[in-house]
Design a protein around this motif. Structure first.
Motif, mmCIF file in Angstrom:
data_model
loop_
_atom_site.group_PDB
_atom_site.id
_atom_site.type_symbol
_atom_site.label_atom_id
_atom_site.label_comp_id
_atom_site.label_asym_id
_atom_site.label_seq_id
_atom_site.Cartn_x
_atom_site.Cartn_y
_atom_site.Cartn_z
ATOM 1 N N VAL A 140 0.843 -1.185 0.000
ATOM 2 C CA VAL A 140 0.000 0.000 0.000
ATOM 3 C C VAL A 140 0.879 1.235 0.000
ATOM 4 N N GLN A 141 0.562 2.149 -0.909
ATOM 5 C CA GLN A 141 1.288 3.411 -0.937
ATOM 6 C C GLN A 141 0.289 4.504 -1.269
ATOM 7 N N ASP A 142 0.186 5.476 -0.359
ATOM 8 C CA ASP A 142 -0.837 6.509 -0.465
ATOM 9 C C ASP A 142 -2.204 5.828 -0.537
ATOM 10 N N LYS A 143 -2.960 6.012 -1.616
ATOM 11 C CA LYS A 143 -4.294 5.412 -1.724
ATOM 12 C C LYS A 143 -4.320 4.250 -2.706
ATOM 13 N N ARG A 144 -3.164 3.697 -2.999
ATOM 14 C CA ARG A 144 -3.086 2.628 -3.982
ATOM 15 C C ARG A 144 -2.615 1.322 -3.352
ATOM 16 N N LEU A 145 -3.179 0.233 -3.855
ATOM 17 C CA LEU A 145 -2.826 -1.104 -3.402
ATOM 18 C C LEU A 145 -2.368 -1.926 -4.592
ATOM 19 N N THR A 146 -1.300 -2.689 -4.405
ATOM 20 C CA THR A 146 -0.846 -3.631 -5.422
ATOM 21 C C THR A 146 -0.755 -5.008 -4.792
ATOM 22 N N LEU A 147 -1.386 -5.987 -5.422
ATOM 23 C CA LEU A 147 -1.294 -7.379 -5.004
ATOM 24 C C LEU A 147 -0.417 -8.104 -6.015
ATOM 25 N N THR A 148 0.638 -8.743 -5.561
ATOM 26 C CA THR A 148 1.635 -9.316 -6.458
ATOM 27 C C THR A 148 1.833 -10.802 -6.187
ATOM 28 N N THR A 149 1.892 -11.595 -7.268
ATOM 29 C CA THR A 149 2.131 -13.027 -7.152
ATOM 30 C C THR A 149 3.629 -13.300 -7.063
ATOM 31 N N ALA A 150 3.975 -14.539 -6.751
ATOM 32 C CA ALA A 150 5.383 -14.925 -6.687
ATOM 33 C C ALA A 150 6.047 -14.803 -8.053
ATOM 34 N N ASP A 151 5.269 -14.895 -9.135
ATOM 35 C CA ASP A 151 5.813 -14.788 -10.489
ATOM 36 C C ASP A 151 5.885 -13.357 -10.996
ATOM 37 N N GLY A 152 5.414 -12.397 -10.186
ATOM 38 C CA GLY A 152 5.498 -10.996 -10.597
ATOM 39 C C GLY A 152 4.262 -10.454 -11.274
ATOM 40 N N ASP A 153 3.222 -11.273 -11.446
ATOM 41 C CA ASP A 153 1.966 -10.734 -11.965
ATOM 42 C C ASP A 153 1.351 -9.854 -10.887
ATOM 43 N N ALA A 154 0.542 -8.864 -11.306
ATOM 44 C CA ALA A 154 0.069 -7.887 -10.323
ATOM 45 C C ALA A 154 -1.349 -7.404 -10.613
ATOM 46 N N ILE A 155 -2.047 -7.066 -9.540
ATOM 47 C CA ILE A 155 -3.371 -6.459 -9.603
ATOM 48 C C ILE A 155 -3.254 -5.081 -8.965
ATOM 49 N N ALA A 156 -3.668 -4.032 -9.673
ATOM 50 C CA ALA A 156 -3.569 -2.664 -9.168
ATOM 51 C C ALA A 156 -4.961 -2.164 -8.772
ATOM 52 N N LEU A 157 -5.045 -1.549 -7.592
ATOM 53 C CA LEU A 157 -6.316 -1.049 -7.083
ATOM 54 C C LEU A 157 -6.127 0.326 -6.453
ATOM 55 N N THR A 158 -7.227 1.089 -6.383
ATOM 56 C CA THR A 158 -7.209 2.409 -5.765
ATOM 57 C C THR A 158 -8.358 2.506 -4.775
ATOM 58 N N SER A 159 -8.092 3.046 -3.588
ATOM 59 C CA SER A 159 -9.146 3.164 -2.578
ATOM 60 C C SER A 159 -10.134 4.254 -2.973
ATOM 61 N N GLU A 160 -11.388 4.046 -2.579
ATOM 62 C CA GLU A 160 -12.443 5.005 -2.882
ATOM 63 C C GLU A 160 -13.113 5.405 -1.581
ATOM 64 N N PRO A 161 -13.226 6.698 -1.284
ATOM 65 C CA PRO A 161 -13.837 7.124 -0.027
ATOM 66 C C PRO A 161 -15.335 6.842 -0.021
ATOM 67 N N PRO A 162 -15.917 6.598 1.158
ATOM 68 C CA PRO A 162 -17.358 6.365 1.235
ATOM 69 C C PRO A 162 -18.134 7.651 1.001
ATOM 70 N N ALA A 163 -19.380 7.513 0.588
ATOM 71 C CA ALA A 163 -20.235 8.675 0.372
ATOM 72 C C ALA A 163 -20.938 9.031 1.673
ATOM 73 N N PRO A 164 -20.897 10.293 2.102
ATOM 74 C CA PRO A 164 -21.612 10.693 3.315
ATOM 75 C C PRO A 164 -23.113 10.770 3.046
ATOM 76 N N LEU A 165 -23.910 10.555 4.080
ATOM 77 C CA LEU A 165 -25.367 10.650 3.918
ATOM 78 C C LEU A 165 -25.779 12.051 3.488
ATOM 79 N N VAL A 166 -25.244 13.048 4.187
ATOM 80 C CA VAL A 166 -25.619 14.442 3.922
ATOM 81 C C VAL A 166 -24.722 15.033 2.835
ATOM 82 N N GLY A 167 -25.346 15.710 1.864
ATOM 83 C CA GLY A 167 -24.597 16.381 0.811
ATOM 84 C C GLY A 167 -24.376 15.549 -0.430
ATOM 85 N N THR A 168 -24.742 14.272 -0.395
ATOM 86 C CA THR A 168 -24.580 13.376 -1.534
ATOM 87 C C THR A 168 -25.896 13.286 -2.310
ATOM 88 N N GLU A 169 -25.835 13.287 -3.634
ATOM 89 C CA GLU A 169 -27.044 13.033 -4.411
ATOM 90 C C GLU A 169 -27.234 11.531 -4.534
#
Length: 290
Positions: A140-169
């Motif tokens: 994990v670095q900043d808001k990004r996650l990388t999942l890596t296999t032993a062979d070097g293959d990788a899945i890249a992901l980014t965190s997403e903040p939740p939506a607040p009840l108030v102020g959200t459409e």
């Protein structure tokens, strides 16, 4: 709305690859998970169990054998601190058991719904299937996650903040009567929407019932001990336009929900409202930037 059949993912090849998405997000950032082995590296890098749980992750891409495949819109994953992961891809919903130990993620048993998926997903699913198996290392670095296999293959992901009840459409996407959910009347997708506003201590809601604009005062009681929160909705004021039949049908159904004391449950970017009479609706918030 037809019921979705659940089956072990191992029995369906096309679904297996989608299911892997679930855990792809087994991921990261600050959360409620209990963990040992805390520590933060240079450059904002974090490698702790707490950073891998109770976070909503959007899957960005999968790289297998040096070939990068972009993820489809809506590919997201969450894993809770109890070791249960869930994912939505815009097609199937997936659940899985996951073990998180420090920066190591081990994939366990998976289950998935069996909705037929568009062909565009096939390349992504195949790539994810090749990358997501066995034991993965999480970074994990900043808001990004990388999942890596032993062979070097990788899945890249980014965190997403939740939506607040108030102020959200919130856009209504489905209706319910008791435990039975139904789709919206044909041609009314996106027609019913609302936003909660706060002015000092005063709370109100406003938006569209499906045809007419409306507003109403409201009072909020926060949830306690896992119970739903309560919204007490006052008298609804609305315009009086006559609209096509499906829109008026939607409007009448939404109005039945917005009466008196209404139970609410807030998910990551989802909201459900249920009236005392059992009428309900589910609504979603647009992802950031949408």
């Amino acid at each position: 709305m037809p019921k979705q059949r659940i089956t072990p993912i191992t029995t369906v090849t096309a679904v297996t690859t989608v299911a892997l998405l679930t855990l792809a997000a087994c991921g990261t950032e600050s959360g409620k998970g209990s963990g040992s082995g805390a520590g933060a590296g240079s450059g904002g890098e974090v490698r702790t169990e707490t950073a891998l749980t109770d976070v909503r992750w959007n899957v960005d891409s999968v790289t297998v054998g040096g070939k990068k495949t972009a993820a489809p819109n809506g590919a997201s994953v969450e894993i809770d601190s109890q070791g249960r992961a869930s994912a939505k891809t815009g097609c199937n919903s997936i659940g899985a058991d996951v073990t998180v130990k420090g920066d190591t993620v081990t994939v366990g048993k998976k289950q998935s719904t069996l909705i037929g998926c568009p062909k565009e997903l096939e390349a992504f699913e195949k790539a994810l299937s090749g990358a997501f198996s066995g034991t993965l290392k999480a970074t994990v670095q900043d808001k990004r996650l990388t999942l890596t296999t032993a062979d070097g293959d990788a899945i890249a992901l980014t965190s997403e903040p939740p939506a607040p009840l108030v102020g959200t459409e919130w856009t209504v996407g489905a209706l319910a009567q008791g435990a039975t959910a139904t789709s919206l009347p044909k041609g009314t997708d996106g027609k019913a929407r609302f936003t909660f506003r706060k002015d000092g201590e005063e709370l109100s809601m406003e938006g569209s019932l499906g045809c007419n604009s409306f507003s109403a005062p409201a009072r909020l009681t926060e949830p306690e001990s896992g119970a739903p929160g309560i919204l007490t909705i006052g008298r609804v004021s609305s315009t009086r336009k006559l609209c096509p039949g499906p829109e008026m049908t939607l409007e009448r159904q939404v109005q039945k929900v917005l009466e008196g004391k209404v139970a609410y449950e807030l998910g990551h970017r989802g909201l459900t409202l249920t009236s005392a009479g059992g009428q309900g609706l589910s609504a979603t918030a647009a992802a950031p930037g949408k």
